[in-house]
Design a protein around this motif. Structure first.
Motif, short mmCIF file in Angstrom:
data_model
loop_
_atom_site.label_atom_id
_atom_site.label_comp_id
_atom_site.label_asym_id
_atom_site.label_seq_id
_atom_site.Cartn_x
_atom_site.Cartn_y
_atom_site.Cartn_z
N ALA A 212 0.90 -1.21 -0.15
CA ALA A 212 -0.03 0.06 -0.06
C ALA A 212 0.98 1.19 -0.02
O ALA A 212 1.58 1.58 1.02
CB ALA A 212 -0.84 -0.01 1.53
N ALA A 213 0.91 1.99 -1.12
CA ALA A 213 1.71 3.12 -1.22
C ALA A 213 1.07 4.39 -1.34
O ALA A 213 0.06 4.40 -1.74
CB ALA A 213 2.50 2.79 -2.61
N GLY A 214 1.66 5.54 -0.75
CA GLY A 214 1.15 6.65 -0.58
C GLY A 214 -0.06 7.02 0.14
O GLY A 214 -0.16 6.39 1.05
N PRO A 215 -1.17 7.48 -0.52
CA PRO A 215 -2.24 7.63 0.11
C PRO A 215 -3.07 6.12 0.41
O PRO A 215 -3.71 6.11 1.15
CB PRO A 215 -3.12 8.55 -0.88
N ASN A 216 -2.49 5.22 -0.34
CA ASN A 216 -3.41 4.07 -0.28
C ASN A 216 -2.88 3.33 1.17
O ASN A 216 -3.51 2.64 1.72
CB ASN A 216 -2.84 3.02 -1.27
N SER A 217 -1.64 3.78 1.71
CA SER A 217 -1.35 3.36 3.07
C SER A 217 -2.43 3.71 3.98
O SER A 217 -2.11 3.31 5.16
CB SER A 217 0.14 3.78 3.09
N ALA A 218 -3.17 4.45 3.84
CA ALA A 218 -4.08 5.21 4.96
C ALA A 218 -5.16 3.91 5.04
O ALA A 218 -5.95 4.16 6.02
CB ALA A 218 -4.55 6.39 4.46
N ASP A 219 -5.36 2.92 4.14
CA ASP A 219 -6.35 1.99 4.20
C ASP A 219 -5.69 0.68 4.88
O ASP A 219 -4.79 0.04 4.03
CB ASP A 219 -6.93 1.45 3.08
N PRO A 220 -5.86 0.16 5.98
CA PRO A 220 -5.15 -0.95 6.67
C PRO A 220 -5.38 -2.21 5.77
O PRO A 220 -4.25 -3.00 5.60
CB PRO A 220 -5.88 -1.13 7.90
N HIS A 221 -6.43 -2.41 4.91
CA HIS A 221 -6.64 -3.61 4.29
C HIS A 221 -6.64 -3.13 2.82
O HIS A 221 -7.30 -3.96 2.12
CB HIS A 221 -7.75 -4.41 4.67
N HIS A 222 -5.77 -2.43 2.26
CA HIS A 222 -5.73 -2.04 1.12
C HIS A 222 -5.42 -3.09 0.04
O HIS A 222 -4.79 -4.02 0.36
CB HIS A 222 -4.64 -1.12 0.78
N THR A 224 -3.76 -4.33 -3.05
CA THR A 224 -2.71 -4.25 -3.74
C THR A 224 -3.09 -4.00 -5.21
O THR A 224 -3.78 -4.68 -5.87
CB THR A 224 -1.55 -5.38 -3.70
N SER A 225 -2.42 -2.85 -5.81
CA SER A 225 -3.14 -2.60 -7.10
C SER A 225 -1.86 -2.22 -8.28
O SER A 225 -0.74 -2.35 -7.85
CB SER A 225 -4.06 -1.18 -6.81
N ASN A 226 -2.19 -1.63 -9.26
CA ASN A 226 -1.28 -1.26 -10.08
C ASN A 226 -0.98 0.43 -9.87
O ASN A 226 -0.48 0.89 -10.77
CB ASN A 226 -1.82 -1.42 -11.65
N TYR A 227 -1.28 0.78 -8.73
CA TYR A 227 -0.92 2.26 -8.58
C TYR A 227 0.54 2.27 -8.71
O TYR A 227 1.39 1.45 -8.11
CB TYR A 227 -1.31 2.57 -7.08
N ARG A 228 1.14 3.35 -9.27
CA ARG A 228 2.59 3.45 -9.41
C ARG A 228 3.18 4.48 -8.22
O ARG A 228 2.56 5.59 -7.89
CB ARG A 228 2.82 4.30 -10.90
N ILE A 229 4.23 3.78 -7.72
CA ILE A 229 4.69 4.32 -6.37
C ILE A 229 5.43 5.63 -6.74
O ILE A 229 6.02 5.78 -7.93
CB ILE A 229 5.81 3.34 -5.75
N GLU A 230 5.06 6.62 -5.89
CA GLU A 230 5.90 7.93 -6.00
C GLU A 230 6.69 8.28 -5.15
O GLU A 230 6.98 7.69 -3.94
CB GLU A 230 4.67 9.05 -6.23
N LYS A 231 7.76 9.16 -5.65
CA LYS A 231 8.80 9.95 -4.58
C LYS A 231 8.22 10.58 -3.45
O LYS A 231 7.14 11.19 -3.56
CB LYS A 231 9.65 10.73 -5.29
N GLU A 232 8.82 10.26 -2.26
CA GLU A 232 8.44 10.90 -0.93
C GLU A 232 7.13 10.23 -0.69
O GLU A 232 6.09 11.35 -0.45
CB GLU A 232 8.51 12.60 -1.22
N SER A 233 7.00 9.16 -0.21
CA SER A 233 5.68 8.64 0.15
C SER A 233 5.92 7.56 1.11
O SER A 233 6.93 6.64 0.76
CB SER A 233 4.96 8.08 -1.05
N LYS A 357 -5.32 10.74 2.80
CA LYS A 357 -4.73 11.79 2.15
C LYS A 357 -3.19 11.93 2.53
O LYS A 357 -2.26 12.72 1.74
CB LYS A 357 -5.40 13.24 2.16
N ILE A 358 -2.80 11.24 3.75
CA ILE A 358 -1.26 11.53 3.98
C ILE A 358 -0.94 10.00 3.92
O ILE A 358 0.43 9.85 3.30
CB ILE A 358 -1.10 11.92 5.52
N GLY A 359 -1.17 9.02 4.61
CA GLY A 359 -0.81 7.63 4.36
C GLY A 359 -0.84 6.99 5.87
O GLY A 359 -1.66 7.65 6.86
#
Length: 387
Positions: A212-222, A224-233, A357-359
């Protein structure tokens, strides 16, 4: 404990509880107790009948019978095969009425499920139950919950060794996975790297690996998706290898970049301290809710609330990622929170803080309850890893 020893222990428990049989009826891997007892995974419909005395038996499709025999837990003459539904039905009728027309049969469901939990015992499907009531209409069916709690909650030395091996493979997997984290890589690609290592070392994922990367990490049971990991997250990686039917469960939170914000650094430090305090409190005789309170009080005292820490502090782990036994949660939320820890139990400790919105940050280790206190079987980093 070997599966044959499990069978002997089940028979002893059946006698103590004045029950005639423990019965597993399942297909398509719906009941985790089947591979645990048989020593192999079987997909076709099958039945495992363990009487209070005498020989156990298995009825299974011809194509999977050789796998059961090769596992060498059931003897050749204890493995039966069927060609038609009538064969299967007649086997059950014959075996389950050997002690009379009104047998007492333990089956895998849970009384008071919604309040008491123990979902990892509740595997018998309603359709199977209806069939059983037709096959043995005078039977008294009861929950196998107490039998399975006794079998599963406290691990013996052999089971602890298997869990340690699962933990060792899990650590290899997460270390390998984080080497591949870089901007533009997807969550799914990182999960695949972790899953590959688990399989490479003779295990398999015990559950769907969470990245769970970036904003997705705010969801405990996210998911896993094709979301592309961004810098500073922030990136949460929650994974566990299953080795010979025993599952580990560990979560690392890492940061891609050089400059985590003060808010993120505070989140991590608070969660890490709560995690450490909770582990330090683990010992025999303490009630499970007290471990949760140790972590929760620290998190709440440092500026967060139930809105940011919305799950329990941990759960038992064994042949299922959420095993039977105590629950590290608030005592008014589950009867299992009142269970006292015993030597041989293996628990996760996994506090977290999540802000939309933060993580999020979650830090999780597997902890064995020992005679004198505890032993940490996995080891998360002391500091936030920056990649």
């Amino acid at each position: 404990m070997s599966s044959r020893n499990k069978i002997l222990k089940v028979q002893k428990l059946l006698k103590e509880k004045k029950l005639d049989f423990w019965l597993i009826v399942t297909s398509e891997l719906k009941d985790i107790h089947s591979p645990w007892i048989l020593g192999t995974k079987c997909h076709t419909r099958h039945a495992v009948v363990i009487p209070s005395d005498g020989s156990p038996s298995v009825m299974i499709a011809e194509m999977e019978a050789p796998m059961v025999k090769k596992a060498k837990i059931f003897k050749e003459n204890e493995v039966y095969t069927y060609e038609s539904p009538d064969d299967f039905i007649n086997f059950l009728k014959e075996k389950l009425t050997e002690k009379g027309d009104s047998p007492r049969i333990a089956i895998n469901y849970v009384d008071d499920l919604y309040k008491g939990g123990e979902e990892t015992i509740n595997y018998l499907l309603h359709g199977d139950f209806l069939e059983l009531t037709k096959i043995v209409p005078k039977a008294n069916f009861v929950s196998a919950q107490e039998i399975l709690y006794t079998l599963r909650a406290v691990k013996d030395d052999d089971e602890i060794k298997l869990h340690k091996k699962a933990a060792e493979i899990t650590i290899k997997a997460v270390k390998h996975a984080i080497e591949h984290i870089k901007p533009g890589v997807t969550e799914a690609e990182i999960a695949a790297e972790a899953d590959y290592i688990m399989k490479k070392y003779g295990a398999e994922p015990g559950f769907d690996t969470i990245v769970a990367a970036g904003p997705n990490s705010a969801d405990p049971h996210h998911n896993t998706s094709n979301y592309r990991i961004e810098k500073e997250s922030l990136i949460i990686i929650d994974l566990g290898a299953k080795y010979k039917f025993h599952t580990a469960d560990m979560t690392w939170t890492v940061y891609l970049g050089d400059n985590p914000s003060e808010k993120i650094k505070h989140m991590y430090s608070v969660v890490k301290e709560a995690h450490d305090k909770a582990i330090e409190a683990v010992r025999p005789g303490i009630e499970a809710w007290e471990i949760d309170k140790t972590a929760r009080d620290y998190i709440y005292a440092n500026g967060y609330s139930a809105k940011e820490f919305m799950h329990s502090t941990g759960h038992p782990i064994g042949i299922h990622v959420h095993d039977v036994g105590p629950a590290f949660t608030e005592k008014e939320k589950s009867k299992r929170a009142l269970i006292k820890l015993e030597p041989g139990m293996i628990m996760t400790v996994e506090p977290g803080v999540y802000i939309q919105k933060i993580g999020g940050v979650r830090i999780e280790d597997d902890v064995l309850v020992t005679k004198d206190g505890h032993e940490v079987l996995t080891k998360t980093p002391e500091e936030l890893i920056k990649l």
